[in-house]
Design a protein around this motif. Structure first.
Motif, PDB file in Angstrom:
ATOM      1  N   THR A 128     -79.988  20.573 -48.062  1.00 58.23           N
ATOM      2  CA  THR A 128     -78.859  19.805 -47.536  1.00 58.23           C
ATOM      3  C   THR A 128     -78.804  19.923 -46.018  1.00 58.23           C
ATOM      4  O   THR A 128     -79.271  20.916 -45.439  1.00 58.23           O
ATOM      5  CB  THR A 128     -77.519  20.298 -48.119  1.00 58.23           C
ATOM      6  N   LEU A 129     -78.222  18.926 -45.393  1.00 57.74           N
ATOM      7  CA  LEU A 129     -78.055  18.947 -43.941  1.00 57.74           C
ATOM      8  C   LEU A 129     -77.170  20.127 -43.544  1.00 57.74           C
ATOM      9  O   LEU A 129     -77.430  20.802 -42.541  1.00 57.74           O
ATOM     10  CB  LEU A 129     -77.457  17.620 -43.467  1.00 57.74           C
ATOM     11  N   GLU A 130     -76.160  20.376 -44.334  1.00 57.83           N
ATOM     12  CA  GLU A 130     -75.251  21.484 -44.042  1.00 57.83           C
ATOM     13  C   GLU A 130     -75.995  22.818 -44.032  1.00 57.83           C
ATOM     14  O   GLU A 130     -75.793  23.660 -43.153  1.00 57.83           O
ATOM     15  CB  GLU A 130     -74.117  21.528 -45.080  1.00 57.83           C
ATOM     16  N   ARG A 131     -76.883  23.011 -45.016  1.00 58.16           N
ATOM     17  CA  ARG A 131     -77.641  24.265 -45.063  1.00 58.16           C
ATOM     18  C   ARG A 131     -78.598  24.368 -43.884  1.00 58.16           C
ATOM     19  O   ARG A 131     -78.773  25.451 -43.312  1.00 58.16           O
ATOM     20  CB  ARG A 131     -78.412  24.383 -46.382  1.00 58.16           C
ATOM     21  N   PHE A 132     -79.203  23.252 -43.507  1.00 60.71           N
ATOM     22  CA  PHE A 132     -80.088  23.261 -42.344  1.00 60.71           C
ATOM     23  C   PHE A 132     -79.321  23.708 -41.097  1.00 60.71           C
ATOM     24  O   PHE A 132     -79.812  24.520 -40.309  1.00 60.71           O
ATOM     25  CB  PHE A 132     -80.694  21.871 -42.115  1.00 60.71           C
ATOM     26  N   ILE A 133     -78.115  23.184 -40.929  1.00 65.50           N
ATOM     27  CA  ILE A 133     -77.276  23.552 -39.779  1.00 65.50           C
ATOM     28  C   ILE A 133     -76.953  25.050 -39.820  1.00 65.50           C
ATOM     29  O   ILE A 133     -77.060  25.752 -38.810  1.00 65.50           O
ATOM     30  CB  ILE A 133     -75.979  22.711 -39.752  1.00 65.50           C
ATOM     31  N   ILE A 134     -76.591  25.544 -41.007  1.00 70.27           N
ATOM     32  CA  ILE A 134     -76.266  26.971 -41.161  1.00 70.27           C
ATOM     33  C   ILE A 134     -77.477  27.841 -40.803  1.00 70.27           C
ATOM     34  O   ILE A 134     -77.343  28.834 -40.082  1.00 70.27           O
ATOM     35  CB  ILE A 134     -75.790  27.274 -42.599  1.00 70.27           C
ATOM     36  N   LEU A 135     -78.662  27.452 -41.275  1.00 70.66           N
ATOM     37  CA  LEU A 135     -79.873  28.224 -40.978  1.00 70.66           C
ATOM     38  C   LEU A 135     -80.142  28.292 -39.477  1.00 70.66           C
ATOM     39  O   LEU A 135     -80.525  29.338 -38.950  1.00 70.66           O
ATOM     40  CB  LEU A 135     -81.085  27.616 -41.698  1.00 70.66           C
ATOM     41  N   GLN A 136     -79.924  27.173 -38.786  1.00 74.21           N
ATOM     42  CA  GLN A 136     -80.126  27.159 -37.332  1.00 74.21           C
ATOM     43  C   GLN A 136     -79.106  28.067 -36.643  1.00 74.21           C
ATOM     44  O   GLN A 136     -79.445  28.802 -35.705  1.00 74.21           O
ATOM     45  CB  GLN A 136     -80.011  25.725 -36.787  1.00 74.21           C
ATOM     46  N   LYS A 137     -77.867  28.023 -37.110  1.00 77.74           N
ATOM     47  CA  LYS A 137     -76.823  28.861 -36.510  1.00 77.74           C
ATOM     48  C   LYS A 137     -77.117  30.350 -36.718  1.00 77.74           C
ATOM     49  O   LYS A 137     -76.940  31.156 -35.802  1.00 77.74           O
ATOM     50  CB  LYS A 137     -75.448  28.494 -37.098  1.00 77.74           C
ATOM     51  N   GLY A 160     -68.692  29.109 -33.669  1.00 76.42           N
ATOM     52  CA  GLY A 160     -67.779  28.300 -34.472  1.00 76.42           C
ATOM     53  C   GLY A 160     -67.281  28.944 -35.748  1.00 76.42           C
ATOM     54  O   GLY A 160     -66.790  28.264 -36.652  1.00 76.42           O
ATOM     55  N   TYR A 161     -67.380  30.291 -35.839  1.00 72.71           N
ATOM     56  CA  TYR A 161     -66.867  30.988 -37.013  1.00 72.71           C
ATOM     57  C   TYR A 161     -65.443  31.465 -36.727  1.00 72.71           C
ATOM     58  O   TYR A 161     -65.153  31.913 -35.617  1.00 72.71           O
ATOM     59  CB  TYR A 161     -67.756  32.185 -37.358  1.00 72.71           C
ATOM     60  N   SER A 162     -64.590  31.396 -37.733  1.00 69.55           N
ATOM     61  CA  SER A 162     -63.186  31.756 -37.532  1.00 69.55           C
ATOM     62  C   SER A 162     -62.977  33.256 -37.385  1.00 69.55           C
ATOM     63  O   SER A 162     -61.967  33.703 -36.847  1.00 69.55           O
ATOM     64  CB  SER A 162     -62.335  31.232 -38.700  1.00 69.55           C
ATOM     65  N   SER A 163     -63.944  34.040 -37.865  1.00 66.23           N
ATOM     66  CA  SER A 163     -63.827  35.495 -37.761  1.00 66.23           C
ATOM     67  C   SER A 163     -65.202  36.131 -37.904  1.00 66.23           C
ATOM     68  O   SER A 163     -66.157  35.498 -38.375  1.00 66.23           O
ATOM     69  CB  SER A 163     -62.907  36.037 -38.866  1.00 66.23           C
ATOM     70  N   VAL A 164     -65.290  37.411 -37.530  1.00 59.76           N
ATOM     71  CA  VAL A 164     -66.532  38.159 -37.714  1.00 59.76           C
ATOM     72  C   VAL A 164     -66.822  38.283 -39.213  1.00 59.76           C
ATOM     73  O   VAL A 164     -67.977  38.225 -39.647  1.00 59.76           O
ATOM     74  CB  VAL A 164     -66.442  39.559 -37.066  1.00 59.76           C
ATOM     75  N   GLN A 165     -65.756  38.427 -40.009  1.00 66.57           N
ATOM     76  CA  GLN A 165     -65.925  38.558 -41.464  1.00 66.57           C
ATOM     77  C   GLN A 165     -66.599  37.309 -42.050  1.00 66.57           C
ATOM     78  O   GLN A 165     -67.514  37.407 -42.873  1.00 66.57           O
ATOM     79  CB  GLN A 165     -64.562  38.785 -42.127  1.00 66.57           C
ATOM     80  N   TYR A 166     -66.145  36.129 -41.596  1.00 60.21           N
ATOM     81  CA  TYR A 166     -66.731  34.873 -42.083  1.00 60.21           C
ATOM     82  C   TYR A 166     -68.198  34.765 -41.652  1.00 60.21           C
ATOM     83  O   TYR A 166     -69.071  34.405 -42.443  1.00 60.21           O
ATOM     84  CB  TYR A 166     -65.913  33.692 -41.564  1.00 60.21           C
ATOM     85  N   LEU A 167     -68.463  35.134 -40.407  1.00 63.16           N
ATOM     86  CA  LEU A 167     -69.842  35.140 -39.906  1.00 63.16           C
ATOM     87  C   LEU A 167     -70.696  36.097 -40.734  1.00 63.16           C
ATOM     88  O   LEU A 167     -71.798  35.750 -41.166  1.00 63.16           O
ATOM     89  CB  LEU A 167     -69.872  35.558 -38.427  1.00 63.16           C
ATOM     90  N   LYS A 172     -74.964  37.394 -44.380  1.00 64.18           N
ATOM     91  CA  LYS A 172     -75.502  38.172 -45.500  1.00 64.18           C
ATOM     92  C   LYS A 172     -76.043  37.250 -46.587  1.00 64.18           C
ATOM     93  O   LYS A 172     -77.067  37.552 -47.222  1.00 64.18           O
ATOM     94  CB  LYS A 172     -74.424  39.090 -46.068  1.00 64.18           C
ATOM     95  N   LYS A 173     -75.375  36.131 -46.805  1.00 64.29           N
ATOM     96  CA  LYS A 173     -75.802  35.175 -47.830  1.00 64.29           C
ATOM     97  C   LYS A 173     -77.189  34.621 -47.498  1.00 64.29           C
ATOM     98  O   LYS A 173     -78.014  34.402 -48.381  1.00 64.29           O
ATOM     99  CB  LYS A 173     -74.787  34.022 -47.910  1.00 64.29           C
ATOM    100  N   ILE A 174     -77.455  34.423 -46.197  1.00 67.40           N
ATOM    101  CA  ILE A 174     -78.738  33.844 -45.768  1.00 67.40           C
ATOM    102  C   ILE A 174     -79.817  34.915 -45.626  1.00 67.40           C
ATOM    103  O   ILE A 174     -80.957  34.735 -46.054  1.00 67.40           O
ATOM    104  CB  ILE A 174     -78.579  33.098 -44.422  1.00 67.40           C
ATOM    105  N   THR A 175     -79.476  36.056 -45.033  1.00 61.95           N
ATOM    106  CA  THR A 175     -80.490  37.062 -44.689  1.00 61.95           C
ATOM    107  C   THR A 175     -80.583  38.226 -45.674  1.00 61.95           C
ATOM    108  O   THR A 175     -81.581  38.941 -45.695  1.00 61.95           O
ATOM    109  CB  THR A 175     -80.198  37.667 -43.294  1.00 61.95           C
ATOM    110  N   GLY A 176     -79.515  38.437 -46.441  1.00 57.96           N
ATOM    111  CA  GLY A 176     -79.512  39.564 -47.384  1.00 57.96           C
ATOM    112  C   GLY A 176     -78.894  40.828 -46.828  1.00 57.96           C
ATOM    113  O   GLY A 176     -78.713  41.811 -47.554  1.00 57.96           O
ATOM    114  N   ILE A 177     -78.565  40.847 -45.528  1.00 57.60           N
ATOM    115  CA  ILE A 177     -77.890  42.014 -44.937  1.00 57.60           C
ATOM    116  C   ILE A 177     -76.704  41.535 -44.099  1.00 57.60           C
ATOM    117  O   ILE A 177     -76.666  40.383 -43.665  1.00 57.60           O
ATOM    118  CB  ILE A 177     -78.832  42.862 -44.044  1.00 57.60           C
TER     119      ILE A 177
END
Length: 198
Positions: A128-137, A160-167, A172-177
């Motif tokens: 998805t385009l959204e996932r591509f954007i997330i991967l770049q971020k 553009g993240y609302s908090s460190v927790q959200y980031l 973690k979802k993308i990298t595993g850590i």
């Protein structure tokens, strides 16, 4: 008899893998050595003027593709490449504006609906385009952490993240850590410990 100016041919090529400034330099130098005038090189795109009696278009394309810059010929493929480059440009090279939504940025840039771009992107890229954007971020976040000039709070706000927790959750979802674990892992002391165990 044609004047030299009348013999000149202009072309704009859309290329895969033309992303970094070092690539721009390679393309410019290679083409200029062939006697081609390079009007501009930018992300995914090169504009040239050449004399077909001196160098053929086939030779130019062969030179580009030999160096890993594949020519994109299909209109939809060109758009996909431009969308990718626009996202990279927003994330990496622009001053990231946390107040500008990614979708608004792309809609304004291409004058196309986000739904159309998103559907086309998913169909062609199998992501998805959204996932591509997330991967770049996330890649940009890694780079900022390695530079060690900003706090995690500053990085979160900048990207553009609302908090460190959200980031951290997305990281973690993308990298595993978690983002804090990643930050700890790349400190010189940690790196030295890891190297000594190899």
């Amino acid at each position: 008899m044609d004047s030299p100016a009348e013999l000149q041919t202009e072309r704009v090529y859309y290329l895969k893998n033309l992303i970094h400034s070092c690539c721009y330099r390679v393309v410019r130098e290679d083409l200029e050595m062939m006697g081609v005038t390079v009007k501009y090189v930018k992300m995914g795109e090169v504009s040239i003027v050449f004399n077909p009696d001196m160098v053929t278009e086939k030779e130019i394309i062969r030179k580009l593709e030999t160096n890993g810059f594949e020519l994109i010929r299909n209109r939809e493929s060109i758009l996909i490449n431009q969308i990718k480059n626009a996202v990279r440009d927003l994330v990496y090279h622009s001053t990231f504006d946390a107040m500008v939504k990614n979708s608004d940025f792309l809609v304004q840039k291409f004058s196309l609906s986000y739904q159309y771009m998103s559907t086309l992107f998913s169909t062609r890229e199998h992501i998805t385009l959204e996932r591509f954007i997330i991967l770049q971020k996330i890649e940009k976040v890694k780079e900022l952490i390695r530079q060690d000039e900003l706090s995690l709070s500053e990085i979160a706000f900048m990207m553009g993240y609302s908090s460190v927790q959200y980031l951290s959750t997305q990281f973690k979802k993308i990298t595993g850590i978690s983002v804090s674990d990643y930050k700890n892992e790349i400190t010189p002391g940690k790196q030295d410990d890891t190297l000594s165990q190899l």
